[in-house]
Design a protein around this motif. Structure first.
Motif, PDB file in Angstrom:
ATOM      1  N   GLN A  71      11.771  -0.919   6.238  1.00  0.00           N
ATOM      2  CA  GLN A  71      10.892  -1.162   5.103  1.00  0.00           C
ATOM      3  C   GLN A  71      10.191   0.115   4.662  1.00  0.00           C
ATOM      4  O   GLN A  71       9.434   0.102   3.699  1.00  0.00           O
ATOM      5  N   THR A 109       5.948  -8.193   9.408  1.00  0.00           N
ATOM      6  CA  THR A 109       5.070  -8.464   8.280  1.00  0.00           C
ATOM      7  C   THR A 109       4.929  -7.149   7.526  1.00  0.00           C
ATOM      8  O   THR A 109       5.603  -6.175   7.839  1.00  0.00           O
ATOM      9  N   HIS A 110       4.087  -7.113   6.525  1.00  0.00           N
ATOM     10  CA  HIS A 110       3.880  -5.864   5.792  1.00  0.00           C
ATOM     11  C   HIS A 110       3.472  -4.760   6.773  1.00  0.00           C
ATOM     12  O   HIS A 110       2.649  -4.978   7.658  1.00  0.00           O
ATOM     13  N   CYS A 127       5.606 -11.825   3.764  1.00  0.00           N
ATOM     14  CA  CYS A 127       4.550 -10.824   3.933  1.00  0.00           C
ATOM     15  C   CYS A 127       3.574 -11.270   5.025  1.00  0.00           C
ATOM     16  O   CYS A 127       3.961 -11.596   6.136  1.00  0.00           O
ATOM     17  N   THR A 128       2.283 -11.301   4.710  1.00  0.00           N
ATOM     18  CA  THR A 128       1.263 -11.624   5.710  1.00  0.00           C
ATOM     19  C   THR A 128       1.173 -13.116   6.023  1.00  0.00           C
ATOM     20  O   THR A 128       0.305 -13.529   6.791  1.00  0.00           O
ATOM     21  N   ALA A 181       8.813  -8.702   5.646  1.00  0.00           N
ATOM     22  CA  ALA A 181       7.834  -7.667   5.333  1.00  0.00           C
ATOM     23  C   ALA A 181       7.245  -7.978   3.948  1.00  0.00           C
ATOM     24  O   ALA A 181       7.424  -9.078   3.422  1.00  0.00           O
ATOM     25  N   GLY A 182       6.556  -7.011   3.359  1.00  0.00           N
ATOM     26  CA  GLY A 182       5.820  -7.283   2.139  1.00  0.00           C
ATOM     27  C   GLY A 182       6.606  -7.157   0.853  1.00  0.00           C
ATOM     28  O   GLY A 182       7.666  -6.544   0.796  1.00  0.00           O
ATOM     29  N   LYS A 183       6.052  -7.772  -0.196  1.00  0.00           N
ATOM     30  CA  LYS A 183       6.493  -7.639  -1.583  1.00  0.00           C
ATOM     31  C   LYS A 183       7.992  -7.810  -1.760  1.00  0.00           C
ATOM     32  O   LYS A 183       8.496  -8.905  -1.629  1.00  0.00           O
ATOM     33  N   GLU A 201       4.034 -13.088  -3.823  1.00  0.00           N
ATOM     34  CA  GLU A 201       5.008 -13.713  -2.942  1.00  0.00           C
ATOM     35  C   GLU A 201       5.187 -15.191  -3.277  1.00  0.00           C
ATOM     36  O   GLU A 201       6.299 -15.726  -3.218  1.00  0.00           O
TER      37      GLU A 201
END
Length: 320
Positions: free
Chosen positions: A195, A121-122, A102-103, A154-156, A16
């Motif tokens: 997601q 978040t993820h 992400c986190t 969210a993630g990635k 990220e």
């Protein structure tokens, strides 16, 4: 928003962090001049996985930035460093727009920036974020959430979506789409898109809709229907709907509407065409229909959107 500061400390996720550096730290003055003034802010030395970083400034410099980005936090089982939390809180109080990837949402939540707000978040860590921060309304299903001065992703891959969303807010859709093409990523996925992908997406160029997408994008001025898309894809409407859901996360009609709105944004930014002409060019039919869908999707009417970006992009006539 001209200055972007990336908050870096030990224990950040390098993926990220790298995305943010690629989007905001690259020299893209050939697209927009001036581009962002970018800096890394952190302690004297930072360890990111197997890499070491030398920040440009200390964490106190975050309060001088227009936009502060907090990358993913690797160990969500322990609290982020107090100095990072304090610096992010101070930056927001100073007027900075703060976005987590992400986190990184755990940092924003610990700073109290998400209290009473919707955030994400993820998906693997949404339950933990909600448990530790009960004042936050955690949405596990979306790609990113924009609360104005506070944004979470969210993630990635969703981190890239949020980065492009920030560019789109600052410089318009045309610039964001050019960056997306440069990075070979999807030019726009709505923050509200799920997601989750319940069915694996086939390899690029190998799924049944690979040829349908460019075909439809070239015909946005036509009154395309689900039956038209199904006929082109050589499948039933029901079968088409299932493929659309697995590949795009939405329905064929919603996908078409999103593409029409995106095209309308580009024309409003880059041409002097009237709303009536743009409504025809995007398959909306009438200016009334375009204004209704545009305002509901973008949040402002077409004329207000054009005024926002007209000073940034000189209008030129469009040719058929």
């Amino acid at each position: 928003m001209t200055t972007v500061a990336l908050a870096v400390t030990n224990g950040m996720l390098h993926f990220e962090l790298s995305l943010a550096c690629e989007v905001f730290g690259s020299d893209l003055t050939h697209l927009v001049d001036p581009w962002y003034e970018f800096s890394l802010c952190g302690p004297a030395a930072v360890r990111i996985d197997r890499f070491s970083l030398e920040p440009d400034h200390g964490l106190d410099h975050l309060a001088r930035a227009d936009t502060v980005i907090v990358p993913g936090w690797a160990d969500v089982d322990r609290d982020p460093p107090a100095e990072l939390i304090d610096a992010v809180r101070a930056a927001h109080r100073a007027g900075a727009r703060v976005a987590s990837l992400c986190t990184g949402a755990f940092v924003l939540a610990a700073a109290g920036l998400l209290d009473g707000k919707r955030a994400t978040t993820h998906w693997a860590h949404t339950d933990e974020l909600a448990r530790r921060h009960p004042l936050v309304t955690v949405d596990p299903d979306v790609l990113y959430v924009d609360n104005g001065s506070v944004l979470t992703s969210a993630g990635k891959a969703a981190a890239m979506d949020l980065c492009l969303h920030l560019v789109r807010l600052d410089h318009g859709s045309a610039v964001a789409n050019k960056i997306a093409r440069r990075l070979v990523v999807a030019p726009h996925r709505d923050g509200g898109q799920s997601q989750f992908v319940t069915t694996p997406v086939p390899a690029p160029g190998n799924h049944p809709l690979a040829d349908l997408f460019p075909w439809a994008l070239q015909r946005l001025d036509e009154p395309l229907t689900v039956e038209d898309l199904a006929r082109r894809a050589r499948m039933s409407s029901r079968h088409l709907g299932r493929h659309f859901k697995s590949v795009t996360g939405t329905t064929p009609l919603q996908w078409l509407l999103t593409q029409r709105i995106r095209r309308a944004q580009e024309l409003l930014e880059t041409t002097g065409d009237t709303v009536d002409v743009i409504a025809t060019a995007t398959g909306m039919g009438t200016a009334t229909t375009l204004r209704r869908h545009f305002a509901r999707t973008v949040g402002v009417p077409p004329d207000a959107y054009r005024r926002t970006f007209r000073a940034r992009t000189a209008p030129t006539p469009v040719t058929a």
